[in-house]
Design a protein around this motif. Structure first.
Motif, PDB file in Angstrom:
ATOM      1  N   TRP A 506       0.812  -1.217   0.000  1.00 41.53           N
ATOM      2  CA  TRP A 506       0.000   0.000   0.000  1.00 41.53           C
ATOM      3  C   TRP A 506       0.850   1.274   0.000  1.00 41.53           C
ATOM      4  O   TRP A 506       0.303   2.383   0.051  1.00 41.53           O
ATOM      5  CB  TRP A 506      -0.904   0.037   1.229  1.00 41.53           C
ATOM      6  N   ALA A 507       2.177   1.127  -0.019  1.00 39.56           N
ATOM      7  CA  ALA A 507       3.079   2.283   0.099  1.00 39.56           C
ATOM      8  C   ALA A 507       2.739   3.089   1.342  1.00 39.56           C
ATOM      9  O   ALA A 507       2.750   4.322   1.340  1.00 39.56           O
ATOM     10  CB  ALA A 507       3.024   3.159  -1.154  1.00 39.56           C
ATOM     11  N   ALA A 508       2.436   2.378   2.437  1.00 39.23           N
ATOM     12  CA  ALA A 508       1.929   3.030   3.642  1.00 39.23           C
ATOM     13  C   ALA A 508       2.841   2.867   4.847  1.00 39.23           C
ATOM     14  O   ALA A 508       2.524   3.377   5.923  1.00 39.23           O
ATOM     15  CB  ALA A 508       0.546   2.462   3.988  1.00 39.23           C
ATOM     16  N   THR A 509       3.963   2.187   4.682  1.00 41.07           N
ATOM     17  CA  THR A 509       4.810   1.925   5.843  1.00 41.07           C
ATOM     18  C   THR A 509       5.297   3.218   6.470  1.00 41.07           C
ATOM     19  O   THR A 509       5.357   3.344   7.696  1.00 41.07           O
ATOM     20  CB  THR A 509       5.998   1.040   5.439  1.00 41.07           C
ATOM     21  N   HIS A 510       5.637   4.186   5.657  1.00 39.35           N
ATOM     22  CA  HIS A 510       6.117   5.458   6.207  1.00 39.35           C
ATOM     23  C   HIS A 510       4.989   6.279   6.828  1.00 39.35           C
ATOM     24  O   HIS A 510       5.252   7.224   7.576  1.00 39.35           O
ATOM     25  CB  HIS A 510       6.821   6.276   5.125  1.00 39.35           C
ATOM     26  N   LEU A 511       3.739   5.909   6.552  1.00 38.44           N
ATOM     27  CA  LEU A 511       2.602   6.649   7.099  1.00 38.44           C
ATOM     28  C   LEU A 511       2.284   6.253   8.529  1.00 38.44           C
ATOM     29  O   LEU A 511       1.539   6.959   9.216  1.00 38.44           O
ATOM     30  CB  LEU A 511       1.365   6.436   6.221  1.00 38.44           C
ATOM     31  N   ILE A 512       2.800   5.109   8.970  1.00 34.61           N
ATOM     32  CA  ILE A 512       2.486   4.637  10.324  1.00 34.61           C
ATOM     33  C   ILE A 512       3.704   4.779  11.242  1.00 34.61           C
ATOM     34  O   ILE A 512       3.857   4.042  12.216  1.00 34.61           O
ATOM     35  CB  ILE A 512       1.963   3.180  10.298  1.00 34.61           C
ATOM     36  N   GLN A 513       4.562   5.766  10.907  1.00 37.87           N
ATOM     37  CA  GLN A 513       5.720   6.022  11.756  1.00 37.87           C
ATOM     38  C   GLN A 513       5.264   6.801  12.987  1.00 37.87           C
ATOM     39  O   GLN A 513       5.186   8.016  12.982  1.00 37.87           O
ATOM     40  CB  GLN A 513       6.779   6.805  10.982  1.00 37.87           C
ATOM     41  N   ARG A 514       4.917   6.062  14.018  1.00 39.00           N
ATOM     42  CA  ARG A 514       4.436   6.660  15.260  1.00 39.00           C
ATOM     43  C   ARG A 514       5.094   5.929  16.425  1.00 39.00           C
ATOM     44  O   ARG A 514       5.569   4.812  16.273  1.00 39.00           O
ATOM     45  CB  ARG A 514       2.917   6.543  15.351  1.00 39.00           C
ATOM     46  N   PRO A 515       5.136   6.543  17.598  1.00 39.54           N
ATOM     47  CA  PRO A 515       5.704   5.836  18.754  1.00 39.54           C
ATOM     48  C   PRO A 515       4.985   4.506  18.973  1.00 39.54           C
ATOM     49  O   PRO A 515       3.751   4.429  18.864  1.00 39.54           O
ATOM     50  CB  PRO A 515       5.461   6.802  19.913  1.00 39.54           C
ATOM     51  N   MET A 516       5.727   3.473  19.281  1.00 35.76           N
ATOM     52  CA  MET A 516       5.157   2.143  19.495  1.00 35.76           C
ATOM     53  C   MET A 516       4.839   1.986  20.969  1.00 35.76           C
ATOM     54  O   MET A 516       5.732   1.836  21.804  1.00 35.76           O
ATOM     55  CB  MET A 516       6.132   1.079  19.002  1.00 35.76           C
ATOM     56  N   LEU A 517       3.544   2.032  21.283  1.00 34.25           N
ATOM     57  CA  LEU A 517       3.093   2.089  22.659  1.00 34.25           C
ATOM     58  C   LEU A 517       2.255   0.880  23.028  1.00 34.25           C
ATOM     59  O   LEU A 517       1.819   0.121  22.168  1.00 34.25           O
ATOM     60  CB  LEU A 517       2.281   3.364  22.884  1.00 34.25           C
ATOM     61  N   GLY A 518       2.006   0.759  24.335  1.00 36.84           N
ATOM     62  CA  GLY A 518       1.150  -0.293  24.848  1.00 36.84           C
ATOM     63  C   GLY A 518       0.088   0.268  25.768  1.00 36.84           C
ATOM     64  O   GLY A 518      -0.451   1.361  25.547  1.00 36.84           O
ATOM     65  N   ALA A 519      -0.214  -0.474  26.820  1.00 36.15           N
ATOM     66  CA  ALA A 519      -1.281  -0.111  27.753  1.00 36.15           C
ATOM     67  C   ALA A 519      -0.823   0.969  28.722  1.00 36.15           C
ATOM     68  O   ALA A 519       0.367   1.280  28.831  1.00 36.15           O
ATOM     69  CB  ALA A 519      -1.719  -1.360  28.523  1.00 36.15           C
ATOM     70  N   LYS A 520      -1.770   1.531  29.452  1.00 35.49           N
ATOM     71  CA  LYS A 520      -1.427   2.470  30.518  1.00 35.49           C
ATOM     72  C   LYS A 520      -0.839   1.711  31.697  1.00 35.49           C
ATOM     73  O   LYS A 520      -1.401   0.717  32.164  1.00 35.49           O
ATOM     74  CB  LYS A 520      -2.665   3.248  30.965  1.00 35.49           C
ATOM     75  N   MET A 521       0.278   2.214  32.193  1.00 35.14           N
ATOM     76  CA  MET A 521       0.980   1.522  33.282  1.00 35.14           C
ATOM     77  C   MET A 521       0.299   1.736  34.622  1.00 35.14           C
ATOM     78  O   MET A 521       0.371   0.892  35.519  1.00 35.14           O
ATOM     79  CB  MET A 521       2.432   2.020  33.343  1.00 35.14           C
ATOM     80  N   GLN A 522      -0.417   2.811  34.772  1.00 27.20           N
ATOM     81  CA  GLN A 522      -0.986   3.165  36.071  1.00 27.20           C
ATOM     82  C   GLN A 522      -1.915   2.092  36.618  1.00 27.20           C
ATOM     83  O   GLN A 522      -2.020   1.898  37.832  1.00 27.20           O
ATOM     84  CB  GLN A 522      -1.725   4.493  35.970  1.00 27.20           C
ATOM     85  N   GLN A 523      -2.575   1.345  35.731  1.00 36.99           N
ATOM     86  CA  GLN A 523      -3.524   0.335  36.189  1.00 36.99           C
ATOM     87  C   GLN A 523      -2.859  -0.772  37.006  1.00 36.99           C
ATOM     88  O   GLN A 523      -3.538  -1.511  37.711  1.00 36.99           O
ATOM     89  CB  GLN A 523      -4.248  -0.280  34.995  1.00 36.99           C
ATOM     90  N   TYR A 524      -1.549  -0.888  36.915  1.00 36.94           N
ATOM     91  CA  TYR A 524      -0.847  -1.955  37.624  1.00 36.94           C
ATOM     92  C   TYR A 524      -0.189  -1.476  38.920  1.00 36.94           C
ATOM     93  O   TYR A 524       0.402  -2.271  39.644  1.00 36.94           O
ATOM     94  CB  TYR A 524       0.215  -2.572  36.712  1.00 36.94           C
ATOM     95  N   GLU A 525      -0.304  -0.188  39.216  1.00 36.26           N
ATOM     96  CA  GLU A 525       0.357   0.346  40.398  1.00 36.26           C
ATOM     97  C   GLU A 525      -0.135  -0.321  41.681  1.00 36.26           C
ATOM     98  O   GLU A 525       0.646  -0.589  42.600  1.00 36.26           O
ATOM     99  CB  GLU A 525       0.132   1.866  40.489  1.00 36.26           C
ATOM    100  N   ALA A 526      -1.436  -0.614  41.740  1.00 34.09           N
ATOM    101  CA  ALA A 526      -2.006  -1.164  42.967  1.00 34.09           C
ATOM    102  C   ALA A 526      -1.713  -2.653  43.135  1.00 34.09           C
ATOM    103  O   ALA A 526      -1.964  -3.210  44.211  1.00 34.09           O
ATOM    104  CB  ALA A 526      -3.512  -0.926  43.001  1.00 34.09           C
TER     105      ALA A 526
END
Length: 591
Positions: A506-526
């Motif tokens: 799709w010539a789209a690889t450069h279009l998805i150059q974004r930080p690679m993230l996951g879930a929010k960490m705060q939910q595991y604090e407790a």
């Protein structure tokens, strides 16, 4: 249909009895330069009769090219590391995505060994004394295999030489220029036309071997790849002069039309099982599954098994689902999370999956899902992701892979979870996309294809008008219908190894150059005390918004360093450029 690893083991044993084959293989591997060097002249037709048994053995060795479970390998489920669907703990998992690819001195995927062996077969099988009905299936297989390996080469390098005969060491073809990828694509499709003609129908095929429908599905994959490549790379250094993408879209449609109209294959239906989608990927026997075209069987009695479930059940093996993938799933009202009032946010994983396409909760672990089941009793349940295991095993994002997991697998004696190689869902998605590219995807087409997949999980049907505009569409310059067909492809085939090829074509690889993230960490604090103590949870990197960011301290902090001026193709090795001055390096790499 199934492929038994026992066949491959038998091949390894029996091949020793066929010295001529061993001699051929050793001869062919001796010199990288002579791409299609034939066997030594001392190997003659008198020594090789091309009997049915010899043909079967010759073709068997190529079945190992299918991606399946192998030892502790997660098979197809790890391939999406090379995409925005999963986040490998190694930012350099795929050098083209990471932007770290360099011109190799030799190798680099420029390997013609398999094609060389196939060409020897196709040039000599005519000497057989067997009846055509006995040997035609194996001839068809060899045309399939040449298409298979050439397609891999075309995806990597684009323009290629086309070799369809064994060549002598001084053959002029060895020193020729590469020809246009469109001619290569046409040659691949022609090989598959021959394969389709020669291979038996599924019901008539020998158990475990290629059949006509597999070749048709693969042909649609090749045609769709080339059609979208020529359309979306037009005007770039990777484009095809005088490209005709619609011609390939029509070939993709034609390859599948008979299969879809016959209704010989079926997608699971709503109500068949609470987790019908996920359970497709953790079976041990798929012989009677109406969705599966080809699969690999494992059998402890034959000493053929793997240990993939050891990693499935414990961790993501140094990978995890991406925030981007998780956010692509629609809500149960058929709207994206940007528009739906049903979306509960992403403060916790429980919130993330609430009111969402059921395939999301069947693709990633949520609290209470079984980890280990023994004799029907759940002895271990999922609570928190395995982010604190040793680095090679850990989950990287807080979104842990559940698709493919079999909690009841025997982790001690070796696992026999089957590997799916071709399934009908891809055929439906290929057909829908090709029809949409042609401007012919009406409601009838959607109901035959995409909506069959949505029906399985009781999601609202996709309409030809779509009915909304998602401000977060990855491809806002395209129609809403194409965006939603692409979304459906991503969701249905998640973690099955399709996404990298899709982004590239799709010539789209450069279009998805974004930080690679996951879930929010705060939910595991407790519940920090539930983490494995090997690593302090506070050491898990997070970004400024509190999302787990596996590459926060790596060169990929802000996304892959993919170069759209170079990395849509791989570089040719320097050795080949030196040996053949007619070859030219791919765009973006120094000659």
């Amino acid at each position: 249909m199934l492929i038994s690893d026992h066949d491959i083991i038998l091949l390894t044993m029996n091949i020793q009895k066929y010295c001529v084959f061993t001699a051929i293989l050793l001869t062919m591997g001796a010199c990288d330069k002579f791409l299609d060097r034939p066997p030594l002249d001392t190997i003659t037709d008198q020594e090789l009769s091309f009997s049915q048994t010899e043909m079967e053995l010759y073709s068997n060795k190529y079945y190992g090219s299918f991606q399946t479970f192998n030892g502790y390998d997660l098979g197809i489920f790890e391939l999406d590391n090379a995409s925005d669907n999963m986040v490998s703990g190694d930012y350099n998992y795929n050098a083209r995505l990471a932007g770290t690819v360099t011109v190799p001195s030799a190798g680099g995927g420029w390997d013609w060994t398999a094609i060389r062996g196939i060409n020897f077969f196709l040039a000599n099988y005519h000497i057989t004394k067997e009846a055509p009905a006995l040997v035609n299936p194996y001839i068809g297989e060899m045309y399939f295999w040449r298409a298979w390996y050439y397609f891999d080469m075309m995806k990597a390098f684009g323009d290629l030489p086309w070799y369809n005969q064994p060549l002598g060491t001084e053959s002029e073809e060895l020193y020729a220029e590469r020809i246009s990828r469109s001619i290569i694509a046409d040659s691949i499709l022609a090989d598959l036309d021959k394969a389709i003609t020669l291979l038996p129908a599924k019901g008539q095929a020998v158990q475990g071997r290629l059949h006509r429908d597999v070749a048709s599905l693969f042909q649609s994959r090749v045609a769709l790849y080339e059609g979208t490549w020529e359309k979306y790379h037009a005007g770039t250094p990777f484009g095809v002069q005088g490209g005709q993408p619609d011609r390939y879209f029509r070939k993709a449609v034609a390859a599948l039309e008979g299969m879809i109209q016959s209704q010989a294959y079926q997608i699971g239906h709503a109500g068949a099982s609470e987790e019908d989608y996920r359970q497709l990927f953790n079976q041990t026997d798929l012989a009677n599954n109406p969705e599966v075209l080809l699969w690999r069987k494992y059998d402890r009695a034959l000493d053929v098994y793997h240990f993939a479930q050891n990693y499935f059940g414990v961790s993501d093996k140094n990978t995890g689902l991406s925030k981007s993938l998780v956010e692509s799933y629609l809500c149960t009202d058929g709207l994206p999370i940007s528009l739906s009032l049903k979306y509960q946010g992403d403060h916790t994983i429980k919130d993330v999956v609430a009111n969402r396409d059921p395939r999301l909760a069947q693709t990633m672990y949520t609290s209470g899902k079984p980890r280990v089941v023994i004799s029907g009793d759940t002895v271990s349940k999922f609570t928190v992701p395995d982010m604190t295991l040793e680095s090679r095993l850990r989950n990287t994002t807080g979104y842990q892979l559940y698709k493919g997991v079999d909690p009841a697998a025997d982790h001690t004696a070796g696992d026999i979870t089957a590997s799916i190689i071709f399934r009908y869902a891809e055929a439906l998605l290929n057909y829908a996309e090709a029809k949409a590219e042609l401007g012919e995807c009406d409601q009838t087409v959607l109901d035959q294809t995409v909506n069959q997949l949505r029906n399985r999980v009781e999601m609202p049907a996709l309409t030809a008008t779509v009915g909304f505009v998602d401000p977060n569409w990855d491809f806002p310059e395209l129609s809403g219908l194409l965006n939603e067909i692409r979304r459906e492809r991503r969701v249905e085939l998640a973690c099955e190894g399709y996404r990298f090829d899709d982004l590239m074509r799709w010539a789209a690889t450069h279009l998805i150059q974004r930080p690679m993230l996951g879930a929010k960490m705060q939910q595991y604090e407790a519940i920090k005390n539930q983490f494995n103590p090997i690593l302090d949870p506070s050491a898990i990197p997070t970004n400024n918004q509190g999302y787990i960011a596996p590459h926060w301290n790596s060169p990929a902090r802000d996304g892959w360093q993919f170069d759209p001026e170079a990395h849509y193709l791989s570089p040719l090795p320097q050795r080949e450029l030196t040996l053949n001055p007619a070859l030219r390096q791919n765009p973006g790499y120094l000659q």
